[in-house]
Motif scaffolding. Structure first.
Motif, short mmCIF file in Angstrom:
data_model
loop_
_atom_site.label_atom_id
_atom_site.label_comp_id
_atom_site.label_asym_id
_atom_site.label_seq_id
_atom_site.Cartn_x
_atom_site.Cartn_y
_atom_site.Cartn_z
N GLY A 95 30.29 -1.71 31.53
CA GLY A 95 29.23 -0.75 31.24
C GLY A 95 29.35 -0.23 29.82
N GLU A 96 28.71 0.88 29.57
CA GLU A 96 28.73 1.47 28.24
C GLU A 96 29.52 2.77 28.27
OE1 GLU A 96 24.93 1.61 26.32
OE2 GLU A 96 24.28 -0.19 27.38
N ALA A 97 30.75 2.69 28.67
CA ALA A 97 31.58 3.88 28.84
C ALA A 97 32.13 4.41 27.53
CB ALA A 97 32.72 3.58 29.82
N GLY A 98 32.19 3.62 26.46
CA GLY A 98 32.68 4.11 25.18
C GLY A 98 34.17 3.93 25.00
N VAL A 99 34.77 4.89 24.29
CA VAL A 99 36.20 4.82 24.00
C VAL A 99 36.88 6.12 24.45
CG1 VAL A 99 35.91 3.26 22.05
CG2 VAL A 99 35.98 5.72 21.66
N LEU A 100 38.19 6.07 24.57
CA LEU A 100 38.98 7.21 24.98
C LEU A 100 40.14 7.34 24.00
CD1 LEU A 100 40.04 8.10 28.55
CD2 LEU A 100 41.81 7.84 26.84
N GLN A 101 40.24 8.47 23.31
CA GLN A 101 41.40 8.77 22.45
C GLN A 101 42.55 9.07 23.40
OE1 GLN A 101 41.86 9.04 18.93
NE2 GLN A 101 43.97 9.20 19.56
N ILE A 102 43.56 8.23 23.42
CA ILE A 102 44.64 8.34 24.40
C ILE A 102 45.51 9.56 24.08
CG2 ILE A 102 46.60 7.20 25.49
CD1 ILE A 102 45.40 4.54 24.41
N GLU A 103 45.62 10.47 25.05
CA GLU A 103 46.48 11.63 24.92
C GLU A 103 47.55 11.66 26.00
OE1 GLU A 103 43.64 14.82 24.91
OE2 GLU A 103 42.85 14.24 22.95
N GLY A 104 47.42 10.78 26.97
CA GLY A 104 48.42 10.68 28.03
C GLY A 104 48.13 9.50 28.93
N ILE A 105 49.19 8.99 29.54
CA ILE A 105 49.07 7.89 30.49
C ILE A 105 50.00 8.19 31.65
CG2 ILE A 105 49.38 5.41 30.89
CD1 ILE A 105 49.08 4.97 27.91
N GLY A 106 49.53 7.93 32.86
CA GLY A 106 50.36 8.16 34.04
C GLY A 106 50.14 7.07 35.06
N PHE A 107 50.97 7.08 36.08
CA PHE A 107 50.75 6.16 37.19
C PHE A 107 51.05 6.89 38.49
CE2 PHE A 107 55.26 5.48 36.40
CZ PHE A 107 55.82 5.32 37.67
N PHE A 108 50.43 6.46 39.54
CA PHE A 108 50.61 7.02 40.87
C PHE A 108 50.86 5.84 41.79
CE2 PHE A 108 49.24 10.96 43.31
CZ PHE A 108 49.86 10.58 44.48
N ASP A 109 52.11 5.71 42.26
CA ASP A 109 52.47 4.59 43.13
C ASP A 109 51.58 4.56 44.36
OD1 ASP A 109 54.48 3.57 41.59
OD2 ASP A 109 56.10 4.61 42.63
N PRO A 110 51.25 3.42 44.84
CA PRO A 110 51.76 2.13 44.40
C PRO A 110 50.86 1.40 43.40
CG PRO A 110 50.65 1.83 46.48
CD PRO A 110 50.55 3.30 46.13
N ASP A 111 49.64 1.89 43.11
CA ASP A 111 48.71 0.99 42.45
C ASP A 111 47.69 1.64 41.52
OD1 ASP A 111 47.29 2.27 44.40
OD2 ASP A 111 46.71 0.47 45.48
N ILE A 112 47.90 2.87 41.07
CA ILE A 112 46.93 3.57 40.23
C ILE A 112 47.53 3.91 38.87
CG2 ILE A 112 45.55 5.69 39.96
CD1 ILE A 112 44.41 3.86 42.09
N LEU A 113 46.78 3.64 37.81
CA LEU A 113 47.11 4.09 36.45
C LEU A 113 46.05 5.09 36.03
CD1 LEU A 113 48.87 1.44 36.41
CD2 LEU A 113 48.38 1.41 33.99
N THR A 114 46.43 6.08 35.24
CA THR A 114 45.50 7.08 34.75
C THR A 114 45.67 7.23 33.25
OG1 THR A 114 45.74 8.27 36.83
CG2 THR A 114 44.67 9.44 35.05
N PHE A 115 44.56 7.20 32.53
CA PHE A 115 44.54 7.42 31.09
C PHE A 115 43.83 8.75 30.85
CE2 PHE A 115 44.66 2.91 31.85
CZ PHE A 115 45.61 2.46 30.95
N TYR A 116 44.47 9.65 30.08
CA TYR A 116 43.91 10.96 29.77
C TYR A 116 43.58 11.02 28.30
CZ TYR A 116 46.27 12.16 34.15
OH TYR A 116 46.70 12.19 35.45
N GLY A 117 42.50 11.70 27.94
CA GLY A 117 42.17 11.85 26.54
C GLY A 117 40.82 12.48 26.32
N THR A 118 40.23 12.15 25.18
CA THR A 118 38.90 12.64 24.84
C THR A 118 38.05 11.45 24.40
OG1 THR A 118 39.67 13.15 22.60
CG2 THR A 118 39.61 14.97 24.15
N ASP A 119 36.76 11.56 24.65
CA ASP A 119 35.86 10.48 24.23
C ASP A 119 35.40 10.71 22.79
OD1 ASP A 119 33.78 12.33 24.30
OD2 ASP A 119 32.81 11.47 26.05
#
Length: 164
Positions: free
Chosen positions: A83-107
């Protein structure tokens, strides 16, 4: 002739990830696939990690390697795929077992952004973008994440329900 290896060597080789890369240029910079794993990531064998933790650690390596090649006036952003979601300035990355990654930031508009991604759908595009003029120094999230891993004595996981 058959090569003879010690049991320790065989265990060490089994713990190393299988990775390879081919570039069109002989002068291409080293990439995450050919660099040795940092000791803090090699503590546990890949098969002993959840898909989320293993994906998180490898994404961290790719980001750190990408940041090593940036100019002083550039920062890494995450290009959101689909889609046209754009970009994310990465300010944090996390994971939640067993299968989820999370990217935190600003667009690109400064809105707080969070991308929650299942490891089976992981598509990450790293983009070098000019850093905002008001920032004195570029923020290098890959190196902060690596430092956080180094500070861990052993991989520990928190149960979010314990904090209620």
């Amino acid at each position: 002739m058959t090569e003879i290896r010690t049991t320790a060597e065989a265990h060490e080789e089994a713990a190393l990830p299988n990775a390879k890369v081919v570039h069109t240029s002989e002068n291409a910079p080293k990439t995450a696939e050919v660099k040795p794993l940092p000791p803090e990531l090699a503590r546990a064998r890949p098969e002993d990690k959840s898909p989320a933790q293993w994906a998180y650690e490898r994404v961290l390596l790719y980001i750190q390697n990408f940041e090593e090649q940036l100019q002083e006036d550039e920062e890494v952003v995450l290009g959101l795929t689909g889609g046209e979601a754009g970009v994310l300035q990465i300010e944090g990355i996390g994971f939640f077992d067993p299968d989820i990654l999370t990217f935190y930031g600003t667009d690109e508009y400064g809105a707080r952004t969070q991308l929650i991604q299942h490891v089976n759908q992981l598509n990450v595009m790293l983009i070098a973008q000019p850093k905002p003029a008001e920032d004195e120094a570029p923020r290098r999230i890959g190196f902060r994440l690596a430092r956080a891993l180094e500070e861990e004595i052993a991989p520990e996981t928190k149960n979010p329900q314990d904090e209620t």
